[in-house]
Design a protein around this motif. Structure first.
Motif, PDB file in Angstrom:
ATOM      1  N   LEU B 168       0.683  -1.102   0.130  1.00  0.00           N
ATOM      2  CA  LEU B 168      -0.114  -0.045  -0.011  1.00  0.00           C
ATOM      3  C   LEU B 168       0.715   1.411   0.029  1.00  0.00           C
ATOM      4  CD1 LEU B 168      -2.544  -1.033   2.611  1.00  0.00           C
ATOM      5  CD2 LEU B 168      -3.032  -0.815   0.050  1.00  0.00           C
ATOM      6  N   MET B 169       2.102   1.197   0.879  1.00  0.00           N
ATOM      7  CA  MET B 169       2.710   2.464   0.524  1.00  0.00           C
ATOM      8  C   MET B 169       3.345   2.599  -0.666  1.00  0.00           C
ATOM      9  SD  MET B 169       4.735   1.924   4.383  1.00  0.00           S
ATOM     10  CE  MET B 169       6.098   3.169   4.187  1.00  0.00           C
ATOM     11  N   THR B 170       3.805   1.511  -1.322  1.00  0.00           N
ATOM     12  CA  THR B 170       4.383   1.805  -2.773  1.00  0.00           C
ATOM     13  C   THR B 170       3.262   2.395  -3.768  1.00  0.00           C
ATOM     14  OG1 THR B 170       3.985  -0.360  -3.429  1.00  0.00           O
ATOM     15  CG2 THR B 170       6.099   0.089  -2.469  1.00  0.00           C
ATOM     16  N   LEU B 171       2.129   2.194  -3.306  1.00  0.00           N
ATOM     17  CA  LEU B 171       1.223   2.395  -3.985  1.00  0.00           C
ATOM     18  C   LEU B 171       0.426   3.853  -3.752  1.00  0.00           C
ATOM     19  CD1 LEU B 171      -0.856  -0.630  -4.364  1.00  0.00           C
ATOM     20  CD2 LEU B 171       0.771   0.116  -6.249  1.00  0.00           C
ATOM     21  N   LEU B 237       8.810 -12.998   7.757  1.00  0.00           N
ATOM     22  CA  LEU B 237      10.120 -12.932   8.523  1.00  0.00           C
ATOM     23  C   LEU B 237      10.783 -11.581   7.899  1.00  0.00           C
ATOM     24  CD1 LEU B 237      11.286 -16.562   8.673  1.00  0.00           C
ATOM     25  CD2 LEU B 237      10.245 -15.188  10.484  1.00  0.00           C
ATOM     26  N   LEU B 238      10.367 -11.262   6.576  1.00  0.00           N
ATOM     27  CA  LEU B 238      10.727 -10.410   5.819  1.00  0.00           C
ATOM     28  C   LEU B 238       9.897 -10.278   4.634  1.00  0.00           C
ATOM     29  CD1 LEU B 238      13.186  -8.336   4.954  1.00  0.00           C
ATOM     30  CD2 LEU B 238      13.936 -10.199   3.591  1.00  0.00           C
ATOM     31  N   THR B 239       9.318  -8.832   4.382  1.00  0.00           N
ATOM     32  CA  THR B 239       8.330  -8.634   3.367  1.00  0.00           C
ATOM     33  C   THR B 239       8.875  -7.694   2.368  1.00  0.00           C
ATOM     34  OG1 THR B 239       6.345  -9.554   4.040  1.00  0.00           O
ATOM     35  CG2 THR B 239       6.046  -7.812   2.672  1.00  0.00           C
ATOM     36  N   VAL B 240       9.100  -7.744   1.208  1.00  0.00           N
ATOM     37  CA  VAL B 240       9.551  -6.484   0.297  1.00  0.00           C
ATOM     38  C   VAL B 240       8.423  -6.306  -0.903  1.00  0.00           C
ATOM     39  CG1 VAL B 240      11.263  -6.042  -1.594  1.00  0.00           C
ATOM     40  CG2 VAL B 240      11.781  -7.467   0.336  1.00  0.00           C
ATOM     41  N   ALA B 241       8.159  -4.980  -1.045  1.00  0.00           N
ATOM     42  CA  ALA B 241       7.314  -4.499  -2.214  1.00  0.00           C
ATOM     43  C   ALA B 241       8.025  -3.466  -3.027  1.00  0.00           C
ATOM     44  CB  ALA B 241       6.017  -4.170  -1.424  1.00  0.00           C
ATOM     45  N   VAL B 242       7.891  -3.352  -4.443  1.00  0.00           N
ATOM     46  CA  VAL B 242       8.613  -2.637  -4.973  1.00  0.00           C
ATOM     47  C   VAL B 242       7.307  -2.092  -6.053  1.00  0.00           C
ATOM     48  CG1 VAL B 242      10.856  -3.461  -4.953  1.00  0.00           C
ATOM     49  CG2 VAL B 242       9.212  -4.258  -6.767  1.00  0.00           C
ATOM     50  N   ALA B 243       7.252  -0.870  -6.607  1.00  0.00           N
ATOM     51  CA  ALA B 243       6.692  -0.168  -7.625  1.00  0.00           C
ATOM     52  C   ALA B 243       7.518   0.508  -8.566  1.00  0.00           C
ATOM     53  CB  ALA B 243       5.327   0.617  -6.973  1.00  0.00           C
ATOM     54  N   VAL B 244       7.291   0.303  -9.837  1.00  0.00           N
ATOM     55  CA  VAL B 244       8.280   0.936 -11.134  1.00  0.00           C
ATOM     56  C   VAL B 244       7.594   1.762 -11.901  1.00  0.00           C
ATOM     57  CG1 VAL B 244      10.383   0.685 -12.439  1.00  0.00           C
ATOM     58  CG2 VAL B 244       9.687  -1.166 -10.591  1.00  0.00           C
ATOM     59  N   GLY B 245       7.544   2.826 -11.845  1.00  0.00           N
ATOM     60  CA  GLY B 245       7.175   3.572 -13.206  1.00  0.00           C
ATOM     61  C   GLY B 245       8.074   3.460 -14.141  1.00  0.00           C
ATOM     62  N   LEU B 246       7.496   3.033 -15.310  1.00  0.00           N
ATOM     63  CA  LEU B 246       8.323   3.315 -16.387  1.00  0.00           C
ATOM     64  C   LEU B 246       8.182   4.313 -17.486  1.00  0.00           C
ATOM     65  CD1 LEU B 246       9.103  -0.787 -17.224  1.00  0.00           C
ATOM     66  CD2 LEU B 246      10.875   1.170 -16.122  1.00  0.00           C
ATOM     67  N   LEU B 254      10.707   4.835  -8.549  1.00  0.00           N
ATOM     68  CA  LEU B 254      10.877   3.497  -8.108  1.00  0.00           C
ATOM     69  C   LEU B 254      10.800   3.560  -6.461  1.00  0.00           C
ATOM     70  CD1 LEU B 254      12.057   0.706  -8.296  1.00  0.00           C
ATOM     71  CD2 LEU B 254      14.346   1.666  -8.338  1.00  0.00           C
ATOM     72  N   ASP B 255       9.978   2.948  -6.068  1.00  0.00           N
ATOM     73  CA  ASP B 255       9.660   2.708  -4.730  1.00  0.00           C
ATOM     74  C   ASP B 255       9.883   1.343  -4.422  1.00  0.00           C
ATOM     75  OD1 ASP B 255       9.045   4.773  -2.979  1.00  0.00           O
ATOM     76  OD2 ASP B 255       7.030   5.145  -3.841  1.00  0.00           O
ATOM     77  N   GLY B 256      10.562   1.078  -3.104  1.00  0.00           N
ATOM     78  CA  GLY B 256      10.484  -0.052  -2.518  1.00  0.00           C
ATOM     79  C   GLY B 256      10.388  -0.015  -1.015  1.00  0.00           C
ATOM     80  N   VAL B 257       9.654  -0.741  -0.380  1.00  0.00           N
ATOM     81  CA  VAL B 257       9.500  -0.655   1.162  1.00  0.00           C
ATOM     82  C   VAL B 257       9.561  -2.263   1.591  1.00  0.00           C
ATOM     83  CG1 VAL B 257       7.773  -0.384   2.941  1.00  0.00           C
ATOM     84  CG2 VAL B 257       7.813   0.828   0.955  1.00  0.00           C
ATOM     85  N   VAL B 258      10.381  -2.241   2.806  1.00  0.00           N
ATOM     86  CA  VAL B 258      10.849  -3.689   3.343  1.00  0.00           C
ATOM     87  C   VAL B 258      10.063  -3.589   4.806  1.00  0.00           C
ATOM     88  CG1 VAL B 258      12.633  -4.925   4.359  1.00  0.00           C
ATOM     89  CG2 VAL B 258      13.011  -3.817   2.157  1.00  0.00           C
ATOM     90  N   THR B 259       9.442  -4.702   5.277  1.00  0.00           N
ATOM     91  CA  THR B 259       9.243  -4.804   6.631  1.00  0.00           C
ATOM     92  C   THR B 259       9.376  -6.348   7.072  1.00  0.00           C
ATOM     93  OG1 THR B 259       7.481  -3.827   8.101  1.00  0.00           O
ATOM     94  CG2 THR B 259       6.772  -5.487   6.248  1.00  0.00           C
ATOM     95  N   GLY B 260       9.038  -6.489   8.446  1.00  0.00           N
ATOM     96  CA  GLY B 260       9.214  -7.626   9.057  1.00  0.00           C
ATOM     97  C   GLY B 260      10.662  -7.467   9.924  1.00  0.00           C
ATOM     98  N   LEU B 261      11.265  -6.145   9.934  1.00  0.00           N
ATOM     99  CA  LEU B 261      12.380  -5.869  10.648  1.00  0.00           C
ATOM    100  C   LEU B 261      12.401  -5.057  11.831  1.00  0.00           C
ATOM    101  CD1 LEU B 261      14.491  -5.053   7.236  1.00  0.00           C
ATOM    102  CD2 LEU B 261      14.339  -7.503   8.165  1.00  0.00           C
ATOM    103  N   GLY B 262      12.065  -3.934  11.864  1.00  0.00           N
ATOM    104  CA  GLY B 262      11.818  -3.090  12.922  1.00  0.00           C
ATOM    105  C   GLY B 262      10.340  -2.665  13.210  1.00  0.00           C
ATOM    106  N   ALA B 263      10.242  -1.606  13.839  1.00  0.00           N
ATOM    107  CA  ALA B 263       8.851  -1.435  14.199  1.00  0.00           C
ATOM    108  C   ALA B 263       7.988  -0.819  13.287  1.00  0.00           C
ATOM    109  CB  ALA B 263       8.922  -0.347  15.452  1.00  0.00           C
ATOM    110  N   VAL B 315      18.117 -10.920  -1.447  1.00  0.00           N
ATOM    111  CA  VAL B 315      17.607 -11.869  -2.291  1.00  0.00           C
ATOM    112  C   VAL B 315      16.110 -11.605  -2.684  1.00  0.00           C
ATOM    113  CG1 VAL B 315      16.867 -14.329  -2.382  1.00  0.00           C
ATOM    114  CG2 VAL B 315      19.137 -13.777  -1.410  1.00  0.00           C
ATOM    115  N   TYR B 316      15.380 -11.132  -1.718  1.00  0.00           N
ATOM    116  CA  TYR B 316      13.915 -10.863  -1.859  1.00  0.00           C
ATOM    117  C   TYR B 316      13.672  -9.556  -2.618  1.00  0.00           C
ATOM    118  CZ  TYR B 316      12.437 -15.306  -0.040  1.00  0.00           C
ATOM    119  OH  TYR B 316      12.303 -16.537   0.446  1.00  0.00           O
ATOM    120  N   VAL B 317      14.869  -8.904  -2.333  1.00  0.00           N
ATOM    121  CA  VAL B 317      14.588  -7.429  -3.118  1.00  0.00           C
ATOM    122  C   VAL B 317      14.737  -7.693  -4.640  1.00  0.00           C
ATOM    123  CG1 VAL B 317      15.663  -5.313  -3.924  1.00  0.00           C
ATOM    124  CG2 VAL B 317      15.182  -5.776  -1.522  1.00  0.00           C
TER     125      VAL B 317
END
Lengths: 170, 327
Positions: B168-171, B237-246, B254-263, B315-317
């Motif tokens: 949702l953040m990348t959108l 344990l880790l989630t990666v979301a990306v959104a690319v405008g071409l 280009l937007d990338g958000v990672v979670t499952g790490l910190g608060a 790897v997940y990115v």
């Protein structure tokens, strides 16, 4: 903290019957079924939404009764494992679990039967992968799942056959 | 057997009714929608509200549809319905995929999108029974004053563990919060704060009513990848979301958000500068993965080796970007 052990009457439609039962107001649906209505088929496993042993079918959807407040089920249709068989005999799923040796200790079986029954009700021709996904929230520590998937597939084939109109034959 | 603490259950039939119950009972009451997060937490005595205000019967919180250039998703739409919605799948496939990856089928039948956005943070030393936590002297987040993860820290580092917010953040999604004083809109990018005890901007008396995603965001190529121990039931344990405008084959945004790490979910920095105007080829993907790896430092807040989780960031990115390229 609220020190309130007062009981109230909750009206539940369980396996087609309208039942009234007095329960402590903070009971879960599972506790109301097991300790209020004596329907002990649905199992109390992890009791916190991880294992799937308490799965019942709420308005057609497999639902974890151990984390569903009983009031949330008021006005809904609840089907438990006790409601799968009919007067004519066991549900095809139950029959195929027997034929395929799909139950060992049996503790996870009622929940798996409910998840599988809801799937086959929607889609009797579900593929192996759809079956695996539909049972993804039910843990079994005995069987390794293979015989369970076999049994659901076989039951699905039987249900699809009875559902198909005979006039389609050549 | 895990018993719930005593509470009264209220089922208001309007948003005004829900807000007025909250006004009446104040801090003794909590809102509940699907209950898949709150009820287990109550069984662990992490929350002991005297009153629960159910949101499932509130009509203002249901439905998926277009409104004013946005896709509007009611907060009480279940994750199963989000995953199955054609309106979501055709425009925001990464969101449908993320919703389909939350927990297991039964939990997605009860759990809601609003609830996933408001999910409580998780930690090895927090999501335990009262007996377990008491034996260890409790922790910063609940009932104690020591953090068993950092040992010395005075800031809770429990992990944000929800699958849909990164997408949702990348959108550029926005959430609507309704309180006694009226409505306010908060961009999801600003919604989360870096405090594991309470990691959102939602006030306790506010109801998250809807999630709005700009329809323009549908032109971005989206990717989502989740690391977990099994294929079902698990929190990430880790989630990666990306959104690319071409534009043609060149990266415009280009937007990338990672979670499952910190608060809170981490928006990856420096990506736009590296990628803008370049083709999204293997070389660029490697650079982006390396950049992401440098800025992610998982802690032992989840009982899985942090060094391994850190290595998996790269790897997940790459996996998420590969999905975006193929989209």
């Amino acid at each position: 903290m609220l020190m309130d052990n007062r009981q109230e009457i909750v009206r539940l439609r369980v396996n087609g019957d309208l039942r009234e039962v007095g329960v402590p107001v903070h009971y879960t649906l599972l506790e109301a079924l097991r300790y209020g209505l004596r329907l002990t088929g649905s199992k109390q496993g992890c009791d916190k939404g991880d294992c799937g042993a308490c799965t019942v079918i709420l308005d057609g959807r497999p639902t974890l009764s151990c984390i569903t407040p009983v009031w949330e089920a008021e006005g809904s249709d609840v089907v438990t494992v006790e409601g799968l068989a009919t007067a004519e005999g066991p549900h095809p799923l139950q029959d195929e679990f027997d034929r395929n040796g799909a139950a060992q200790c049996g503790f996870c079986t009622p929940g798996i039967l409910c998840s599988a029954a809801a799937l086959l009700e929607r889609n009797p021709s579900a593929s192996r992968q759809e079956i695996q996904e539909a049972l993804g929230g039910n843990l079994c520590r005995c069987t390794g799942y293979t015989k369970i998937y076999d049994a659901v597939e076989a039951a699905g084939a039987r249900l699809a056959e009875t559902a198909a109109p005979e006039t389609e034959g050549r | 057997m895990l018993r719930l603490p005593p509470f009264r259950y209220h089922r208001p039939t309007s948003l005004a009714g829900a807000l007025s119950l909250k006004g009446e009972f104040g801090s003794d009451a909590m809102y509940v929608a699907g209950g898949t997060d709150l009820i287990p937490n109550m069984k662990h005595r992490l929350f002991e509200p005297d009153h629960l205000i159910a949101l499932k019967g509130v009509p203002e919180l249901v439905g998926i549809g277009e409104r004013d250039g946005h896709l509007r998703i009611g907060a009480s739409v279940t994750l199963a319905d989000v995953a199955a919605s054609e309106a979501v799948r055709s425009r925001f496939p990464a969101l449908a995929e993320a919703a389909a990856h939350v927990a297991g089928p039964q939990l997605r039948n009860s759990g809601t999108l609003g609830g996933n956005v408001c999910l409580d943070t998780r930690c090895t030393y927090y999501n335990q029974t009262a007996f377990w936590r008491g034996a260890l002297g409790y922790c910063l987040k609940k009932d104690g004053d020591v953090c068993h993860v950092t040992k010395v820290g005075k800031k809770c580092v429990a992990a944000h563990s929800a699958d849909t917010p990164p997408v949702l953040m990348t959108l550029d999604a926005v959430v609507v919060l309704a309180g006694p004083g009226g409505e306010r809109r908060v961009s999801l990018a600003d919604f989360f704060v870096a405090d594991g005890i309470l990691n959102t901007q939602r006030e306790p008396d506010e109801v998250l009513t809807e999630i709005l995603i700009p329809l323009d965001s549908a032109t971005r190529r989206q990717g989502y990848a989740k690391l977990r121990q099994r294929k079902s039931i698990d929190f990430p344990l880790l989630t990666v979301a990306v959104a690319v405008g071409l534009e043609g084959d060149r990266v415009q945004s280009l937007d990338g958000v990672v979670t499952g790490l910190g608060a809170r979910p981490r928006r990856l920095t420096g990506w736009q500068e590296i990628a803008e105007g370049r083709a999204l080829d293997d070389g660029l993907v490697e650079e982006l993965a390396e950049r992401a790896h440098k800025q992610c430092h998982p802690l032992e807040n989840i009982i899985v080796d942090p060094d391994w989780r850190r290595a998996m960031v790269a790897v997940y990115v790459k996996r998420a970007l590969a999905k975006a390229r193929a989209a």
